[in-house]
Write a protein that holds these residues in place. Structure first.
Motif, PDB file in Angstrom:
ATOM      1  N   PHE A 186      24.768  -4.477  15.566  1.00 23.56           N
ATOM      2  CA  PHE A 186      24.306  -5.476  16.645  1.00 23.56           C
ATOM      3  C   PHE A 186      23.142  -6.487  16.083  1.00 23.56           C
ATOM      4  CE2 PHE A 186      25.688  -1.422  18.797  1.00 23.56           C
ATOM      5  CZ  PHE A 186      26.814  -1.970  19.134  1.00 23.56           C
ATOM      6  N   GLY A 187      22.823  -6.457  14.868  1.00 20.71           N
ATOM      7  CA  GLY A 187      21.870  -7.294  14.393  1.00 20.71           C
ATOM      8  C   GLY A 187      20.490  -6.674  14.804  1.00 20.71           C
ATOM      9  N   VAL A 188      20.460  -5.532  14.978  1.00 22.70           N
ATOM     10  CA  VAL A 188      19.138  -4.772  15.135  1.00 22.70           C
ATOM     11  C   VAL A 188      18.531  -3.888  13.961  1.00 22.70           C
ATOM     12  CG1 VAL A 188      17.817  -3.220  16.789  1.00 22.70           C
ATOM     13  CG2 VAL A 188      19.588  -4.555  17.585  1.00 22.70           C
ATOM     14  N   THR A 189      17.453  -4.170  13.455  1.00 17.04           N
ATOM     15  CA  THR A 189      17.020  -3.374  12.240  1.00 17.04           C
ATOM     16  C   THR A 189      16.107  -2.382  12.924  1.00 17.04           C
ATOM     17  OG1 THR A 189      15.175  -4.860  11.695  1.00 17.04           O
ATOM     18  CG2 THR A 189      17.203  -5.176  10.492  1.00 17.04           C
ATOM     19  N   VAL A 190      15.809  -1.087  12.292  1.00 21.11           N
ATOM     20  CA  VAL A 190      15.084   0.129  12.681  1.00 21.11           C
ATOM     21  C   VAL A 190      14.413   0.554  11.446  1.00 21.11           C
ATOM     22  CG1 VAL A 190      14.768   2.057  14.155  1.00 21.11           C
ATOM     23  CG2 VAL A 190      16.697   0.531  14.748  1.00 21.11           C
ATOM     24  N   ASN A 191      13.208   0.239  11.349  1.00 20.05           N
ATOM     25  CA  ASN A 191      12.374   0.844  10.321  1.00 20.05           C
ATOM     26  C   ASN A 191      11.172   1.509  10.822  1.00 20.05           C
ATOM     27  OD1 ASN A 191      13.620  -0.171   7.967  1.00 20.05           O
ATOM     28  ND2 ASN A 191      13.579  -2.308   9.177  1.00 20.05           N
ATOM     29  N   ALA A 192      10.451   2.372   9.990  1.00 18.04           N
ATOM     30  CA  ALA A 192       8.993   3.078  10.333  1.00 18.04           C
ATOM     31  C   ALA A 192       7.948   2.646   9.238  1.00 18.04           C
ATOM     32  CB  ALA A 192       9.318   4.342  10.216  1.00 18.04           C
ATOM     33  N   ILE A 193       7.139   2.705   9.584  1.00 19.22           N
ATOM     34  CA  ILE A 193       5.545   2.732   8.499  1.00 19.22           C
ATOM     35  C   ILE A 193       4.824   4.104   8.535  1.00 19.22           C
ATOM     36  CG2 ILE A 193       5.518   0.149   8.804  1.00 19.22           C
ATOM     37  CD1 ILE A 193       2.493   1.039  10.091  1.00 19.22           C
ATOM     38  N   SER A 194       4.359   4.328   7.704  1.00 21.17           N
ATOM     39  CA  SER A 194       3.587   5.493   7.368  1.00 21.17           C
ATOM     40  C   SER A 194       2.168   5.106   7.370  1.00 21.17           C
ATOM     41  CB  SER A 194       4.161   6.495   6.570  1.00 21.17           C
ATOM     42  OG  SER A 194       3.192   7.697   6.473  1.00 21.17           O
ATOM     43  N   PRO A 195       1.412   5.114   8.320  1.00 25.59           N
ATOM     44  CA  PRO A 195      -0.126   4.242   7.978  1.00 25.59           C
ATOM     45  C   PRO A 195      -1.234   5.281   7.673  1.00 25.59           C
ATOM     46  CG  PRO A 195      -0.075   4.739  10.442  1.00 25.59           C
ATOM     47  CD  PRO A 195       1.486   5.289   9.573  1.00 25.59           C
ATOM     48  N   ASN A 196      -2.207   5.050   7.334  1.00 29.27           N
ATOM     49  CA  ASN A 196      -3.599   5.645   6.909  1.00 29.27           C
ATOM     50  C   ASN A 196      -4.739   4.692   7.150  1.00 29.27           C
ATOM     51  OD1 ASN A 196      -5.155   7.671   6.098  1.00 29.27           O
ATOM     52  ND2 ASN A 196      -4.766   7.311   3.838  1.00 29.27           N
ATOM     53  N   ALA A 197      -5.274   4.695   8.440  1.00 32.80           N
ATOM     54  CA  ALA A 197      -6.519   3.657   8.643  1.00 32.80           C
ATOM     55  C   ALA A 197      -7.301   4.363   9.417  1.00 32.80           C
ATOM     56  CB  ALA A 197      -5.568   2.555   9.524  1.00 32.80           C
ATOM     57  N   GLU A 198      -8.598   3.694   9.308  1.00 30.83           N
ATOM     58  CA  GLU A 198      -9.825   4.302   9.884  1.00 30.83           C
ATOM     59  C   GLU A 198      -9.754   3.954  11.423  1.00 30.83           C
ATOM     60  OE1 GLU A 198     -13.057   4.629   7.398  1.00 30.83           O
ATOM     61  OE2 GLU A 198     -13.905   6.173   8.719  1.00 30.83           O
ATOM     62  N   THR A 199      -9.371   4.824  12.158  1.00 31.65           N
ATOM     63  CA  THR A 199      -9.314   4.639  13.759  1.00 31.65           C
ATOM     64  C   THR A 199      -9.913   5.938  14.444  1.00 31.65           C
ATOM     65  OG1 THR A 199      -7.153   5.720  14.189  1.00 31.65           O
ATOM     66  CG2 THR A 199      -7.162   3.551  13.514  1.00 31.65           C
ATOM     67  N   LEU A 248       8.186   2.904   5.320  1.00 32.03           N
ATOM     68  CA  LEU A 248       7.199   2.018   4.333  1.00 32.03           C
ATOM     69  C   LEU A 248       6.045   2.684   4.475  1.00 32.03           C
ATOM     70  CD1 LEU A 248       6.719  -0.011   2.408  1.00 32.03           C
ATOM     71  CD2 LEU A 248       6.434  -1.543   4.360  1.00 32.03           C
ATOM     72  N   PRO A 249       5.372   3.600   3.528  1.00 31.98           N
ATOM     73  CA  PRO A 249       4.116   3.921   3.626  1.00 31.98           C
ATOM     74  C   PRO A 249       3.148   2.780   3.397  1.00 31.98           C
ATOM     75  CG  PRO A 249       5.404   5.420   1.934  1.00 31.98           C
ATOM     76  CD  PRO A 249       6.112   3.915   2.255  1.00 31.98           C
ATOM     77  N   VAL A 250       2.277   2.770   4.340  1.00 35.90           N
ATOM     78  CA  VAL A 250       1.030   1.814   4.111  1.00 35.90           C
ATOM     79  C   VAL A 250      -0.186   2.682   4.180  1.00 35.90           C
ATOM     80  CG1 VAL A 250       0.109  -0.376   4.993  1.00 35.90           C
ATOM     81  CG2 VAL A 250       2.400   0.279   5.531  1.00 35.90           C
ATOM     82  N   ASP A 251      -0.270   3.467   2.823  1.00 37.75           N
ATOM     83  CA  ASP A 251      -1.363   4.486   2.886  1.00 37.75           C
ATOM     84  C   ASP A 251      -2.221   4.564   1.914  1.00 37.75           C
ATOM     85  OD1 ASP A 251       0.657   5.454   1.037  1.00 37.75           O
ATOM     86  OD2 ASP A 251       1.070   7.286   2.098  1.00 37.75           O
ATOM     87  N   GLY A 252      -2.189   3.693   1.025  1.00 44.66           N
ATOM     88  CA  GLY A 252      -3.314   3.630  -0.182  1.00 44.66           C
ATOM     89  C   GLY A 252      -2.890   4.603  -1.219  1.00 44.66           C
ATOM     90  N   GLY A 253      -1.549   4.873  -1.040  1.00 46.15           N
ATOM     91  CA  GLY A 253      -0.762   5.964  -1.987  1.00 46.15           C
ATOM     92  C   GLY A 253      -1.007   7.381  -1.820  1.00 46.15           C
ATOM     93  N   ILE A 254      -1.615   7.655  -0.507  1.00 46.67           N
ATOM     94  CA  ILE A 254      -1.628   9.165  -0.440  1.00 46.67           C
ATOM     95  C   ILE A 254      -0.485   9.993  -0.406  1.00 46.67           C
ATOM     96  CG2 ILE A 254      -1.810   9.100   2.211  1.00 46.67           C
ATOM     97  CD1 ILE A 254      -4.240  10.996   2.053  1.00 46.67           C
ATOM     98  N   SER A 255       0.625   9.517  -0.099  1.00 43.98           N
ATOM     99  CA  SER A 255       1.887  10.083  -0.135  1.00 43.98           C
ATOM    100  C   SER A 255       2.571  10.171  -1.150  1.00 43.98           C
ATOM    101  CB  SER A 255       2.791   9.607   1.171  1.00 43.98           C
ATOM    102  OG  SER A 255       3.079   8.371   0.874  1.00 43.98           O
TER     103      SER A 255
END
Ligand SMILES: NC(=O)c1ccc[n+]([C@@H]2O[C@H](COP(=O)([O-])OP(=O)(O)OC[C@H]3O[C@@H](n4cnc5c(N)ncnc54)[C@H](O)[C@@H]3O)[C@@H](O)[C@H]2O)c1
Length: 256
Positions: A186-199, A248-255
């Motif tokens: 249906f033209g829909v993409t579904v992805n995830a990020i794996s973050p690591n941020a100071e919150t 997609l890990p966005v985690d400074g490489g921790i994973s």
């Protein structure tokens, strides 16, 4: 148009994204990563709906960013449906959904209560399921949609004290891959990020544990929450239409 400037060593690069005319929903937008994602999409000319259960935090976030908002609990089907209907009736469309709302109820497994388990599952897994499901009829009708879910290192690798959270975040990965397979036609993409941020989430970790965690990040620091935006914007862009079902890990490489 929002421009991100990244400085790595001596190299400086500029990345621009344009979401003009698009409607973007970001859950958990009252603070932290969600607030920064909302700010980014707003600056990239999208009509942004920040969604949060914390009305006070949401009011502050909206005053800061200047976007639209909806107070809603992502674990409640009727509230989720109402937000989706509001966005469609006001703007005629939804292009991007970011399932980011989250809570922590950390304890070792043998001390976790039913409520700790159910609350965390209901917000992370339940919210991601409910919001995505509510958007699907609209996405199918338009033949377009971008869903970005927010999972975690804990869902990929496990972490003591977070059995409930690990289960929910791992569930989001399975959900992402399944929804990607179901919705691709249906033209829909579904992805995830794996973050690591100071919150706030990271701030709640005791200092000694936090320092230990930081020492395990190859890049050597926690990210500012705004550093998550470039990855989400990339996956949310029309140009990323051949990328689906990824984490997609966005985690400074921790994973690694
Ligand atoms: N910060 C990190 O390093 C990190 C790492 C891995 C994953 N994550 C994930 O990123 C996402 C954002 O985390 P953050 O660090 O910005 O957290 P945060 O606590 O700063 O923000 C989370 C927001 O979600 C909202 N929320 C909670 N329950 C809700 C509900 N039922 N309905 C609607 N809104 C609700 C909260 O009110 C809050 O504003 C979460 O899914 C978290 O699990 C964060």
């Amino acid at each position: 148009m929002a421009e991100i400037t990244t400085v790595a060593s001596q190299n400086t690069s500029n990345v621009s994204f344009d979401f003009a005319g698009q409607t973007v929903i970001v859950t958990g937008g009252g603070r932290g990563i969600g607030l920064e994602l909302g700010r980014f999409f707003h600056e990239a000319d999208a009509t942004v709906y920040l969604v949060d259960a914390d009305a006070d935090a949401l009011a502050e976030a909206v005053a800061e960013v200047g976007c639209r908002s909806a107070v809603a609990d992502v674990s409640d089907t009727a509230s989720v449906q109402a937000v989706v209907e509001k966005a469609i009736s006001e703007t005629g469309r939804i292009d991007v959904l970011v399932n980011n709302a989250g809570v922590l109820r950390d304890r070792v497994l043998w001390k976790l209560t039913d409520d700790d388990y159910e609350q965390v599952m209901a917000v992370h897994a339940g919210g991601t399921f409910r919001f995505t499901r509510a958007c699907v009829p609209h996405f199918r009708e338009r033949g377009y949609g971008r869903v970005i879910n927010v999972t975690s290192y804990t869902g990929l690798r496990g972490n003591p004290g977070q059995a409930n959270y690990a289960m929910a975040k791992a569930g989001i990965i399975g959900f992402t891959k399944t929804a990607a397979k179901e919705l691709a036609r249906f033209g829909v993409t579904v992805n995830a990020i794996s973050p690591n941020a100071e919150t706030r989430m990271i701030a709640s970790i005791p200092e000694d544990k936090k320092a230990e965690l930081a020492s395990q990040i190859p890049i050597g620091r926690f990210a500012d929450p705004s550093e998550m935006a470039v990855a989400v914007a990339f996956l949310a862009s029309a140009d990323a239409g051949y990328i689906t079902g990824t984490v997609l890990p966005v985690d400074g490489g921790i994973s690694i």
